[in-house]
Design a protein around this motif. Structure first.
Motif, PDB file in Angstrom:
ATOM      1  N   ARG A 201     -17.089   0.656  -1.769  1.00 35.77           N
ATOM      2  CA  ARG A 201     -15.837   1.386  -1.991  1.00 35.77           C
ATOM      3  C   ARG A 201     -15.942   2.417  -3.120  1.00 35.77           C
ATOM      4  O   ARG A 201     -15.307   2.287  -4.167  1.00 35.77           O
ATOM      5  CB  ARG A 201     -14.691   0.407  -2.278  1.00 35.77           C
ATOM      6  N   PRO A 202     -16.694   3.457  -2.884  1.00 36.39           N
ATOM      7  CA  PRO A 202     -16.830   4.501  -3.908  1.00 36.39           C
ATOM      8  C   PRO A 202     -15.569   5.363  -4.008  1.00 36.39           C
ATOM      9  O   PRO A 202     -14.656   5.232  -3.182  1.00 36.39           O
ATOM     10  CB  PRO A 202     -17.992   5.343  -3.361  1.00 36.39           C
TER      11      PRO A 202
ATOM     12  N   ARG B  23      -8.367  -2.081  -7.569  1.00 41.07           N
ATOM     13  CA  ARG B  23      -9.041  -0.828  -7.326  1.00 41.07           C
ATOM     14  C   ARG B  23      -8.064   0.345  -7.197  1.00 41.07           C
ATOM     15  O   ARG B  23      -8.360   1.469  -7.579  1.00 41.07           O
ATOM     16  CB  ARG B  23      -9.801  -1.015  -6.022  1.00 41.07           C
TER      17      ARG B  23
ATOM     18  N   GLU C 101      -2.483   7.349   7.800  1.00 39.79           N
ATOM     19  CA  GLU C 101      -1.733   6.106   7.604  1.00 39.79           C
ATOM     20  C   GLU C 101      -0.267   6.408   7.268  1.00 39.79           C
ATOM     21  O   GLU C 101       0.019   7.370   6.538  1.00 39.79           O
ATOM     22  CB  GLU C 101      -2.362   5.301   6.461  1.00 39.79           C
TER      23      GLU C 101
ATOM     24  N   HIS D 239     -12.452  11.275  -3.830  1.00 33.13           N
ATOM     25  CA  HIS D 239     -11.378  11.611  -4.778  1.00 33.13           C
ATOM     26  C   HIS D 239     -11.914  12.675  -5.759  1.00 33.13           C
ATOM     27  O   HIS D 239     -11.255  13.659  -6.053  1.00 33.13           O
ATOM     28  CB  HIS D 239     -10.944  10.405  -5.614  1.00 33.13           C
TER      29      HIS D 239
ATOM     30  N   ARG E 241     -17.109  -6.834   5.249  1.00 32.35           N
ATOM     31  CA  ARG E 241     -15.787  -7.437   5.231  1.00 32.35           C
ATOM     32  C   ARG E 241     -15.705  -8.654   6.142  1.00 32.35           C
ATOM     33  O   ARG E 241     -14.750  -8.815   6.909  1.00 32.35           O
ATOM     34  CB  ARG E 241     -14.740  -6.401   5.639  1.00 32.35           C
TER      35      ARG E 241
ATOM     36  N   THR F 188      -6.534   6.140  -0.070  1.00 34.78           N
ATOM     37  CA  THR F 188      -6.153   6.453  -1.456  1.00 34.78           C
ATOM     38  C   THR F 188      -6.732   7.802  -1.881  1.00 34.78           C
ATOM     39  O   THR F 188      -6.158   8.481  -2.723  1.00 34.78           O
ATOM     40  CB  THR F 188      -6.598   5.342  -2.439  1.00 34.78           C
TER      41      THR F 188
ATOM     42  N   THR G  76      -8.270  -2.284   9.675  1.00 34.37           N
ATOM     43  CA  THR G  76      -9.236  -3.205   9.064  1.00 34.37           C
ATOM     44  C   THR G  76      -8.510  -4.311   8.297  1.00 34.37           C
ATOM     45  O   THR G  76      -9.004  -5.433   8.196  1.00 34.37           O
ATOM     46  CB  THR G  76     -10.219  -2.448   8.131  1.00 34.37           C
ATOM     47  N   ASP G  77      -7.315  -4.012   7.794  1.00 29.92           N
ATOM     48  CA  ASP G  77      -6.561  -5.029   7.045  1.00 29.92           C
ATOM     49  C   ASP G  77      -6.002  -6.139   7.945  1.00 29.92           C
ATOM     50  O   ASP G  77      -5.406  -7.094   7.449  1.00 29.92           O
ATOM     51  CB  ASP G  77      -5.414  -4.370   6.257  1.00 29.92           C
TER      52      ASP G  77
ATOM     53  N   LEU H  70       2.267   1.111  -4.243  1.00 30.80           N
ATOM     54  CA  LEU H  70       1.312   1.475  -5.308  1.00 30.80           C
ATOM     55  C   LEU H  70       1.215   2.999  -5.485  1.00 30.80           C
ATOM     56  O   LEU H  70       1.369   3.500  -6.603  1.00 30.80           O
ATOM     57  CB  LEU H  70      -0.063   0.850  -5.048  1.00 30.80           C
TER      58      LEU H  70
ATOM     59  N   VAL I 190     -14.809   0.233   9.272  1.00 29.40           N
ATOM     60  CA  VAL I 190     -14.266   0.901   8.077  1.00 29.40           C
ATOM     61  C   VAL I 190     -14.996   0.464   6.804  1.00 29.40           C
ATOM     62  O   VAL I 190     -15.394   1.289   5.991  1.00 29.40           O
ATOM     63  CB  VAL I 190     -12.741   0.661   7.962  1.00 29.40           C
TER      64      VAL I 190
ATOM     65  N   ASN J 160     -16.096   8.818  -4.500  1.00 26.21           N
ATOM     66  CA  ASN J 160     -16.679  10.169  -4.499  1.00 26.21           C
ATOM     67  C   ASN J 160     -15.770  11.211  -3.857  1.00 26.21           C
ATOM     68  O   ASN J 160     -15.726  12.361  -4.302  1.00 26.21           O
ATOM     69  CB  ASN J 160     -18.051  10.140  -3.805  1.00 26.21           C
TER      70      ASN J 160
ATOM     71  N   ASN K 250       0.803  -1.221   0.000  1.00 29.07           N
ATOM     72  CA  ASN K 250       0.000   0.000   0.000  1.00 29.07           C
ATOM     73  C   ASN K 250       0.840   1.278   0.000  1.00 29.07           C
ATOM     74  O   ASN K 250       0.291   2.375  -0.091  1.00 29.07           O
ATOM     75  CB  ASN K 250      -0.968   0.016   1.187  1.00 29.07           C
TER      76      ASN K 250
ATOM     77  N   SER L  37     -10.269   8.832   3.819  1.00 30.83           N
ATOM     78  CA  SER L  37      -9.935   7.816   2.813  1.00 30.83           C
ATOM     79  C   SER L  37      -8.432   7.817   2.529  1.00 30.83           C
ATOM     80  O   SER L  37      -7.836   8.872   2.293  1.00 30.83           O
ATOM     81  CB  SER L  37     -10.707   8.126   1.523  1.00 30.83           C
TER      82      SER L  37
ATOM     83  N   MET M 224     -14.687  11.183   5.303  1.00 32.06           N
ATOM     84  CA  MET M 224     -14.072   9.926   5.762  1.00 32.06           C
ATOM     85  C   MET M 224     -12.589  10.076   5.447  1.00 32.06           C
ATOM     86  O   MET M 224     -12.256  10.538   4.355  1.00 32.06           O
ATOM     87  CB  MET M 224     -14.562   8.749   4.913  1.00 32.06           C
TER      88      MET M 224
HETATM   89  C1  UD1 Z   1      -6.846   1.572   1.504  1.00 31.36           C
HETATM   90  C2  UD1 Z   1      -5.965   0.361   1.437  1.00 31.36           C
HETATM   91  C3  UD1 Z   1      -6.716  -0.884   1.923  1.00 31.36           C
HETATM   92  C4  UD1 Z   1      -7.316  -0.629   3.308  1.00 31.36           C
HETATM   93  C5  UD1 Z   1      -8.103   0.669   3.327  1.00 31.36           C
HETATM   94  C6  UD1 Z   1      -8.569   1.053   4.725  1.00 31.36           C
HETATM   95  C7  UD1 Z   1      -4.492   0.893  -0.404  1.00 31.36           C
HETATM   96  C8  UD1 Z   1      -4.063   0.602  -1.793  1.00 31.36           C
HETATM   97  N1  UD1 Z   1      -5.515   0.166   0.068  1.00 31.36           N
HETATM   98  O1  UD1 Z   1      -7.929   1.338   0.611  1.00 31.36           O
HETATM   99  O2  UD1 Z   1      -5.810  -1.969   1.983  1.00 31.36           O
HETATM  100  O3  UD1 Z   1      -8.182  -1.684   3.656  1.00 31.36           O
HETATM  101  O4  UD1 Z   1      -7.308   1.764   2.828  1.00 31.36           O
HETATM  102  O5  UD1 Z   1      -7.488   1.132   5.597  1.00 31.36           O
HETATM  103  O6  UD1 Z   1      -3.888   1.712   0.266  1.00 31.36           O
HETATM  104  N2  UD1 Z   1     -14.858   5.884   1.006  1.00 31.36           N
HETATM  105  C9  UD1 Z   1     -15.877   6.687   0.548  1.00 31.36           C
HETATM  106  N3  UD1 Z   1     -15.633   7.475  -0.529  1.00 31.36           N
HETATM  107  C10 UD1 Z   1     -14.425   7.524  -1.156  1.00 31.36           C
HETATM  108  C11 UD1 Z   1     -13.392   6.712  -0.663  1.00 31.36           C
HETATM  109  C12 UD1 Z   1     -13.637   5.899   0.408  1.00 31.36           C
HETATM  110  O7  UD1 Z   1     -16.972   6.665   1.090  1.00 31.36           O
HETATM  111  O8  UD1 Z   1     -14.273   8.293  -2.126  1.00 31.36           O
HETATM  112  C13 UD1 Z   1     -15.090   4.984   2.166  1.00 31.36           C
HETATM  113  C14 UD1 Z   1     -14.941   3.505   1.791  1.00 31.36           C
HETATM  114  O9  UD1 Z   1     -16.136   2.982   1.270  1.00 31.36           O
HETATM  115  C15 UD1 Z   1     -14.585   2.894   3.115  1.00 31.36           C
HETATM  116  C16 UD1 Z   1     -13.767   3.989   3.796  1.00 31.36           C
HETATM  117  O10 UD1 Z   1     -14.056   5.204   3.092  1.00 31.36           O
HETATM  118  O11 UD1 Z   1     -15.737   2.643   3.868  1.00 31.36           O
HETATM  119  C17 UD1 Z   1     -12.274   3.784   3.778  1.00 31.36           C
HETATM  120  O12 UD1 Z   1     -11.840   3.521   2.465  1.00 31.36           O
HETATM  121  P1  UD1 Z   1     -10.442   4.009   1.917  1.00 31.36           P
HETATM  122  O13 UD1 Z   1      -9.594   4.522   3.031  1.00 31.36           O
HETATM  123  O14 UD1 Z   1     -10.668   4.912   0.766  1.00 31.36           O
HETATM  124  O15 UD1 Z   1      -9.841   2.667   1.369  1.00 31.36           O
HETATM  125  P2  UD1 Z   1      -8.854   2.544   0.156  1.00 31.36           P
HETATM  126  O16 UD1 Z   1      -8.058   3.789   0.068  1.00 31.36           O
HETATM  127  O17 UD1 Z   1      -9.592   2.069  -1.031  1.00 31.36           O
END
Ligand code: UD1
Length: 421
Positions: A122-123, A93, A189, A127, A332, A165, A305-306, A26, A328, A125, A23, A163, A161
């Motif tokens: 996993r939206p 993703r 993170e 970003h 899952r 990524t 969560t991982d 990438l 999170v 929105n 993570n 997020s 949230m």
């Molecule tokens: C990253 C990790 C993944 C880890 C996760 C949470 C990478 C490549 N992957 O995933 O291994 O499980 O963090 O620690 O780093 N959400 C929204 N809108 C968005 C983006 C996210 O509602 O635009 C929500 C998701 O549905 C989820 C929460 O935010 O419920 C956390 O997701 P996010 O932190 O974005 O996970 P990733 O970045 O995809």
């Protein structure tokens, strides 16, 4: 498709070296799209997801060559296309991480929408909201998101949230924006901080990465060349600590950063596993049957969560009733049905898994359903009586480098068998 065969019941002992973090690798690799510099990136784990981002970068115009045993030299002199196609995004993703860099440097990007996946909707929105705030024009059509912007503009962006990524995408985009961007309620993170270190070497002006408020003072271009070592994988490290605990063993996890594992170590200590910081890393020594405990997954620095699926495998053998709450992701728990097939007593009530510890697990044929779910099945198999056969192990190959080699070196009876179909 390959399968993994495990004969369980042996305490794992010895030491294991942790690989570079998937993570972190990438986003750092995606960030090479931001400028023309020649970057030397080392400690890159050999994983399927990393191979996927390499394919994607090559497709976009990157020139990549090997540098040493675990390093690459990466250069993106110019862009051949600005599109991340469905074939690549559907398998990973995190391909969405190219969106911010492409939009920022080349003014346009077209990325296939990742859609749903095994662990929830996993939206993306957040970003898109952030890029829009920076002045990008966003269109969603034919399953693709298109972003256009002459030059992005600095903005104040609040994420509802944190997020991971999402924060990374917006931080990368903001490095080339005109003016200052502040990301509030940013993900904390360590992988975000690792990415910032890389970007700063390339010439970006970033402060606060690793906290919940990141400030990025945009520059005209990122011309620097970076030499960057990817941080160690804290989730892989946590998985090996859990392996010591579940098999009644003693494992030194070399090369991890103990600070990144504070939340995991705290819980392991609470259930009676001895966790010691040594000069080379963290050692887990299991003494007795573990005690029951309640765990809630949270964004960093909370319990990751991982690691939820792996710790659940461990709690199936505890001496009481544990509740694991997944806050999170909404969906899952796919490992639960498989763990039950091995004799675990787990009930799901909404976002809670209620686990009544049993004395023993028994080996069974099980199916991996996502990356961390697969890891929990490997742990359960290593502790179970008899033989466990895990199918669909390509999920494991997305995130664990040489998992059967590493577990064999620790004394586990684990082999991979190739299948033709
Ligand atoms: C990253 C990790 C993944 C880890 C996760 C949470 C990478 C490549 N992957 O995933 O291994 O499980 O963090 O620690 O780093 N959400 C929204 N809108 C968005 C983006 C996210 O509602 O635009 C929500 C998701 O549905 C989820 C929460 O935010 O419920 C956390 O997701 P996010 O932190 O974005 O996970 P990733 O970045 O995809």
């Amino acid at each position: 498709m390959d399968k993994i065969l495990i004969k369980g019941g042996k305490p794992l002992k010895g030491d294991v070296a942790v690989s570079g973090a998937k993570n972190a690798a990438l986003p750092v690799l995606a960030a090479t799209l931001l400028g023309p510099g020649e970057h030397r990136i080392s400690n890159i784990p050999k994983l399927m997801d990393v191979a996927t981002i390499k394919r994607l970068l090559n497709h976009l115009g990157a020139v990549i060559s090997d540098h040493g045993p675990d390093g690459w030299t990466v250069r993106v002199p110019d862009l051949s296309r600005c599109e991340a196609p469905y074939e690549l995004v559907k398998t990973m993703r995190a391909s969405v991480l190219v969106l911010g860099p492409l939009a920022a440097r080349f003014g346009e990007a077209r990325v296939s929408l990742p859609g749903g996946c095994a662990i929830g909707a996993r939206p993306i929105n957040l970003h898109l909201m952030g890029l829009e705030k920076m002045g990008a024009e966003i269109k969603i059509e034919h399953g693709y998101v298109s972003v256009k912007a002459k030059r992005l503009k600095g903005a104040r962006i609040y994420l509802d949230m944190p997020s991971v990524t999402g924060t990374e995408n917006l931080m990368m985009a903001a490095t080339l924006a005109e003016g200052v961007t502040v990301i509030e309620n940013a993900a904390r993170e360590p992988e975000v901080a690792d990415l910032a270190q890389f970007l700063i070497q390339c010439g970006a002006k970033i402060t606060g990465a690793g906290t919940d408020a990141i400030t990025i003072d945009g520059v005209e271009s990122l011309n620097g060349s970076a030499a960057h070592r990817i941080m160690p994988d804290r989730i892989e490290a946590g998985t090996y600590l859990a392996a010591a605990a579940i098999t009644g063993g003693d494992i030194l996890v070399r090369g991890c950063n103990p600070r990144h594992l504070d939340a995991v170590a705290l819980k392991l200590r609470e259930i009676g596993v001895e966790i010691r910081e040594e000069p080379e890393g963290l050692r887990a020594t299991a003494r007795d049957r573990v005690r029951a405990v309640d765990i809630k997954t949270l964004p960093y620095p909370g319990f990751p969560t991982d690691m939820q699926a792996q710790i659940m495998a461990l709690m199936t053998l505890s001496n009481g009733l544990s509740v694991i709450t997944e806050t999170v992701f909404e969906n899952r728990f796919s490992h639960v049905a498989e763990l039950r097939r091995m004799g675990a007593d787990i009930q799901i009530e909404s976002r809670n898994a209620i686990i009544k510890g049993v004395r023993r697990l028994s080996g069974a044929p099980v199916m991996a359903s996502d990356l961390r779910a697969s890891a929990s099945l490997v742990l359960a198999g290593l502790a179970a009586e008899g033989e466990t056969e895990i199918s669909r192990v390509y999920h494991l190959d997305r995130g664990y480098e040489g998992i059967e080699r590493k577990f064999s070196n620790l004394g586990g009876e684990i082999t991979r068998i190739g299948q033709t179909s």
